[in-house]
Design a protein around this motif. Structure first.
Motif, PDB file in Angstrom:
ATOM      1  N   GLN A 217       3.839   4.511  21.317  1.00 21.99           N
ATOM      2  CA  GLN A 217       1.968   4.001  20.995  1.00 21.99           C
ATOM      3  C   GLN A 217       1.377   5.768  20.403  1.00 21.99           C
ATOM      4  N   VAL A 218       1.017   5.457  19.723  1.00 26.21           N
ATOM      5  CA  VAL A 218       0.328   7.499  19.228  1.00 26.21           C
ATOM      6  C   VAL A 218      -1.366   7.684  19.388  1.00 26.21           C
ATOM      7  N   ARG A 219      -1.283   8.591  20.322  1.00 22.88           N
ATOM      8  CA  ARG A 219      -2.652   8.753  20.617  1.00 22.88           C
ATOM      9  C   ARG A 219      -2.586  10.538  20.304  1.00 22.88           C
ATOM     10  N   LEU A 220      -3.470  10.951  20.002  1.00 22.31           N
ATOM     11  CA  LEU A 220      -4.159  12.696  19.528  1.00 22.31           C
ATOM     12  C   LEU A 220      -5.517  12.065  20.172  1.00 22.31           C
ATOM     13  N   VAL A 221      -6.130  13.153  20.758  1.00 21.12           N
ATOM     14  CA  VAL A 221      -7.096  12.946  21.689  1.00 21.12           C
ATOM     15  C   VAL A 221      -7.862  15.460  21.583  1.00 21.12           C
ATOM     16  N   GLU A 222      -8.431  15.193  20.860  1.00 23.02           N
ATOM     17  CA  GLU A 222      -9.412  16.083  20.338  1.00 23.02           C
ATOM     18  C   GLU A 222     -10.327  16.756  22.361  1.00 23.02           C
ATOM     19  N   SER A 223     -10.317  18.125  22.030  1.00 20.78           N
ATOM     20  CA  SER A 223     -11.173  19.010  23.368  1.00 20.78           C
ATOM     21  C   SER A 223     -11.171  20.021  23.086  1.00 20.78           C
TER      22      SER A 223
ATOM     23  N   TYR B 248      -0.247  19.786   5.186  1.00 22.16           N
ATOM     24  CA  TYR B 248      -0.590  18.796   4.198  1.00 22.16           C
ATOM     25  C   TYR B 248      -2.201  18.830   4.244  1.00 22.16           C
ATOM     26  N   TYR B 249      -2.859  18.829   2.998  1.00 18.76           N
ATOM     27  CA  TYR B 249      -4.610  18.992   2.855  1.00 18.76           C
ATOM     28  C   TYR B 249      -5.546  18.000   2.708  1.00 18.76           C
ATOM     29  N   TYR B 250      -4.553  16.448   2.393  1.00 15.33           N
ATOM     30  CA  TYR B 250      -5.535  15.848   2.127  1.00 15.33           C
ATOM     31  C   TYR B 250      -5.859  14.750   3.305  1.00 15.33           C
ATOM     32  N   THR B 251      -6.904  13.201   3.591  1.00 15.70           N
ATOM     33  CA  THR B 251      -6.846  13.711   4.679  1.00 15.70           C
ATOM     34  C   THR B 251      -5.559  11.948   4.772  1.00 15.70           C
ATOM     35  N   ARG B 252      -5.622  11.388   3.131  1.00 14.70           N
ATOM     36  CA  ARG B 252      -4.784  10.242   2.784  1.00 14.70           C
ATOM     37  C   ARG B 252      -3.395  10.755   3.467  1.00 14.70           C
ATOM     38  N   SER B 253      -2.467  12.470   3.342  1.00 17.40           N
ATOM     39  CA  SER B 253      -1.284  12.706   3.996  1.00 17.40           C
ATOM     40  C   SER B 253      -1.080  12.106   5.256  1.00 17.40           C
ATOM     41  N   TYR B 254      -1.732  11.752   5.545  1.00 11.32           N
ATOM     42  CA  TYR B 254      -1.711  12.148   7.496  1.00 11.32           C
ATOM     43  C   TYR B 254      -1.914  11.028   7.985  1.00 11.32           C
ATOM     44  N   ASP B 255      -0.800  10.452   8.766  1.00 13.08           N
ATOM     45  CA  ASP B 255      -1.170   9.305   9.385  1.00 13.08           C
ATOM     46  C   ASP B 255      -1.868   8.512  10.835  1.00 13.08           C
ATOM     47  N   TYR B 256      -2.027   9.345  11.352  1.00 10.36           N
ATOM     48  CA  TYR B 256      -2.697   9.012  12.728  1.00 10.36           C
ATOM     49  C   TYR B 256      -3.840  10.483  12.832  1.00 10.36           C
ATOM     50  N   TRP B 257      -5.017  10.030  13.588  1.00  8.38           N
ATOM     51  CA  TRP B 257      -6.204  10.646  14.009  1.00  8.38           C
ATOM     52  C   TRP B 257      -7.067  10.505  14.951  1.00  8.38           C
ATOM     53  N   GLY B 258      -7.138  11.842  15.644  1.00 10.42           N
ATOM     54  CA  GLY B 258      -7.412  11.609  16.937  1.00 10.42           C
ATOM     55  C   GLY B 258      -9.489  11.386  17.351  1.00 10.42           C
ATOM     56  N   GLN B 259     -10.092  11.268  17.154  1.00 11.65           N
ATOM     57  CA  GLN B 259     -11.893  11.088  18.197  1.00 11.65           C
ATOM     58  C   GLN B 259     -12.851  11.950  17.039  1.00 11.65           C
ATOM     59  N   GLY B 260     -12.059  12.837  17.689  1.00 10.25           N
ATOM     60  CA  GLY B 260     -13.231  13.760  17.346  1.00 10.25           C
ATOM     61  C   GLY B 260     -14.590  14.197  18.701  1.00 10.25           C
ATOM     62  N   THR B 261     -14.297  16.073  17.803  1.00 10.05           N
ATOM     63  CA  THR B 261     -14.512  16.161  18.782  1.00 10.05           C
ATOM     64  C   THR B 261     -16.097  16.964  18.061  1.00 10.05           C
ATOM     65  N   GLN B 262     -17.504  17.176  18.739  1.00  9.18           N
ATOM     66  CA  GLN B 262     -18.367  17.467  17.628  1.00  9.18           C
ATOM     67  C   GLN B 262     -18.038  18.992  18.147  1.00  9.18           C
ATOM     68  N   VAL B 263     -18.688  19.401  17.382  1.00  5.66           N
ATOM     69  CA  VAL B 263     -19.185  21.341  17.260  1.00  5.66           C
ATOM     70  C   VAL B 263     -20.729  21.311  16.531  1.00  5.66           C
ATOM     71  N   THR B 264     -21.716  21.691  17.515  1.00  5.57           N
ATOM     72  CA  THR B 264     -22.589  22.235  17.083  1.00  5.57           C
ATOM     73  C   THR B 264     -22.645  23.871  17.018  1.00  5.57           C
TER      74      THR B 264
END
Length: 123
Positions: free
Chosen positions: A1-7, A104-120
């Motif tokens: 299972q693929v997993r990407l975790v941002e921090s 790769y530059y485009y969102t459609r090019s990528y297979d897997y995504w993390g859940q995101g991390t907020q930067v303010t």
């Protein structure tokens, strides 16, 4: 299972620095990208890097301020963000595309995504 975790996201002042990390699991060779999405706006590319790190790409808005890198032995990619501006405020996502090609530059090019991390970034 693929997993990407941002921090590494958080609240900082203009001019400060942050380093985001993206830990990947379940993948072998892959290109990596960092994207961001501000409220009411489309997700946009920030930077991307090939598996070998030989090739990178930066959006014009961050070139010279942000640096993308990776440590394949740790299955981790980084986004060093310096001289942050309020307009950098967004949710930052890492994404992976299997293979040796890229970047790769485009969102459609990528297979897997993390859940995101907020930067303010406050002014």
């Amino acid at each position: 299972q693929v997993r990407l975790v941002e921090s590494g996201g958080g609240l900082v002042q203009a001019g400060d620095s942050l380093r985001l990390s993206c830990a990947a699991s379940g993948l072998s060779t892959y290109a990596m990208g960092w994207f961001r999405q501000a409220p009411g706006k489309e997700r946009e590319i920030v930077a991307s890097i090939t598996w070998s790190s030989r090739n990178t790409y930066y959006a014009a808005s961050v070139k010279g301020r942000f640096t993308i890198s990776r440590e394949n032995a740790k299955n981790t990619a980084y986004l060093q963000m310096n001289s942050l501006k309020p307009e950098d405020t967004a949710v930052y996502y890492c994404a992976a595309k299997q293979g040796l090609a890229g970047p790769y530059y485009y969102t459609r090019s990528y297979d897997y995504w993390g859940q995101g991390t907020q930067v303010t970034v406050s002014s």
